[in-house]
Each structure stands twice: as C-alpha cells, then as structure tokens.
Write a protein that holds these residues in place. Structure first.
Motif, mmCIF file in Angstrom:
data_model
loop_
_atom_site.group_PDB
_atom_site.id
_atom_site.type_symbol
_atom_site.label_atom_id
_atom_site.label_comp_id
_atom_site.label_asym_id
_atom_site.label_seq_id
_atom_site.Cartn_x
_atom_site.Cartn_y
_atom_site.Cartn_z
ATOM 1 N N ALA A 82 0.824 -1.209 0.000
ATOM 2 C CA ALA A 82 0.000 0.000 0.000
ATOM 3 C C ALA A 82 0.859 1.260 0.000
ATOM 4 N N PHE A 83 1.976 1.232 0.697
ATOM 5 C CA PHE A 83 2.804 2.431 0.771
ATOM 6 C C PHE A 83 3.648 2.641 -0.482
ATOM 7 N N GLY A 87 -3.040 6.909 -4.870
ATOM 8 C CA GLY A 87 -4.377 7.054 -5.428
ATOM 9 C C GLY A 87 -5.342 5.980 -4.972
ATOM 10 N N PRO A 88 -6.323 5.656 -5.847
ATOM 11 C CA PRO A 88 -7.394 4.729 -5.459
ATOM 12 C C PRO A 88 -6.900 3.331 -5.099
ATOM 13 N N ARG A 89 -5.854 2.881 -5.765
ATOM 14 C CA ARG A 89 -5.352 1.536 -5.454
ATOM 15 C C ARG A 89 -4.787 1.488 -4.028
ATOM 16 N N ARG A 90 -4.159 2.544 -3.610
ATOM 17 C CA ARG A 90 -3.648 2.611 -2.248
ATOM 18 C C ARG A 90 -4.806 2.602 -1.257
ATOM 19 N N LEU A 94 -5.413 -0.114 1.698
ATOM 20 C CA LEU A 94 -5.543 0.300 3.101
ATOM 21 C C LEU A 94 -6.855 -0.193 3.687
ATOM 22 N N GLY A 95 -7.919 -0.235 2.866
ATOM 23 C CA GLY A 95 -9.192 -0.817 3.327
ATOM 24 C C GLY A 95 -9.048 -2.304 3.614
ATOM 25 N N ILE A 96 -8.336 -3.000 2.740
ATOM 26 C CA ILE A 96 -8.085 -4.429 2.964
ATOM 27 C C ILE A 96 -7.249 -4.616 4.221
#
Length: 117
Positions: A82-83, A87-90, A94-96
């Motif tokens: 994630a880091f 954008g949206p993929r991050r 982070l939600g996962i």
C-alpha cells in the motif's frame, strides 16, 4: 540291507511346502504392512481440486494462533504494498489492511478467551 527308519509319507513333503508357502505369504504381508503402508482414506481426499487441508486433530488454541500469525503476515504484506502505491489503489489496499487488522483483533480476542494468560 534292512532300513531301520521308514520313509516319510508323501503328504509330509506337501505339508512342509504348504507351510513354507504360508510362511512366505505371512512374511510378505507383514513387511508390506510396515514398509509399504497404504495411505489412509480421508473424507477430504475425495474432494477433487482441494489442495490444502487443516489437520483434524489440531486443537483450537493452535488453530487460532496460526490464524493470528497468518493475519499478521498478510497485514505486513499489504502495508508494504500500500505504501508503494498512490491514489485509489492505495485506498483499496488500506481498506483491505483494516479488514485484516479487524480480523486479527477478533482472532486474538478468541485466543485470549480460549487460553487467558
């Protein structure tokens, strides 16, 4: 010349061969039992496409401890990924990660209930 001992009956020779054959069969069966064991049939093995199973005799504490460790490893992998993204993929990762962390907290609570320390 007179023979003192009589000839053995014909059936004794056949009986000895029969006993030797039974002995050989028994020996082979015993050796095969120890050296070539047949795999045990399990209910899970009959399901096609199933690659992984969990041991049926595993206790709850071990299962929960492994679950907690697996979730911690998944959390670390998602965090690293994630880091590296933006954008949206991050945001998705982070939600996962939050779902993994929540699952880890739940597993740890159950583990504490099973084996309070």
């Amino acid at each position: 010349m007179f023979k003192i001992t009589p000839n053995p009956p014909e059936t004794d020779n056949t009986s000895a061969q029969s006993q030797a054959k039974k002995h050989d069969e028994t020996t082979k069966r015993v050796l095969d039992h120890y050296l070539l064991p047949k795999p045990e049939k399990s209910e899970d093995a009959s399901q096609p496409g199933q690659l992984f199973t969990v041991a049926k005799n595993a206790d709850n504490e071990s299962l929960l401890a492994n679950l907690s460790e697996t979730l911690a490893a998944a959390d670390a992998m998602v965090s690293n990924l994630a880091f590296d993204l933006e954008g949206p993929r991050r945001h998705i990762l982070l939600g996962i990660q939050q779902l993994i962390e929540l699952s880890s907290l739940l597993a740890n609570r159950v583990l504490d209930n099973v084996d309070p320390r």
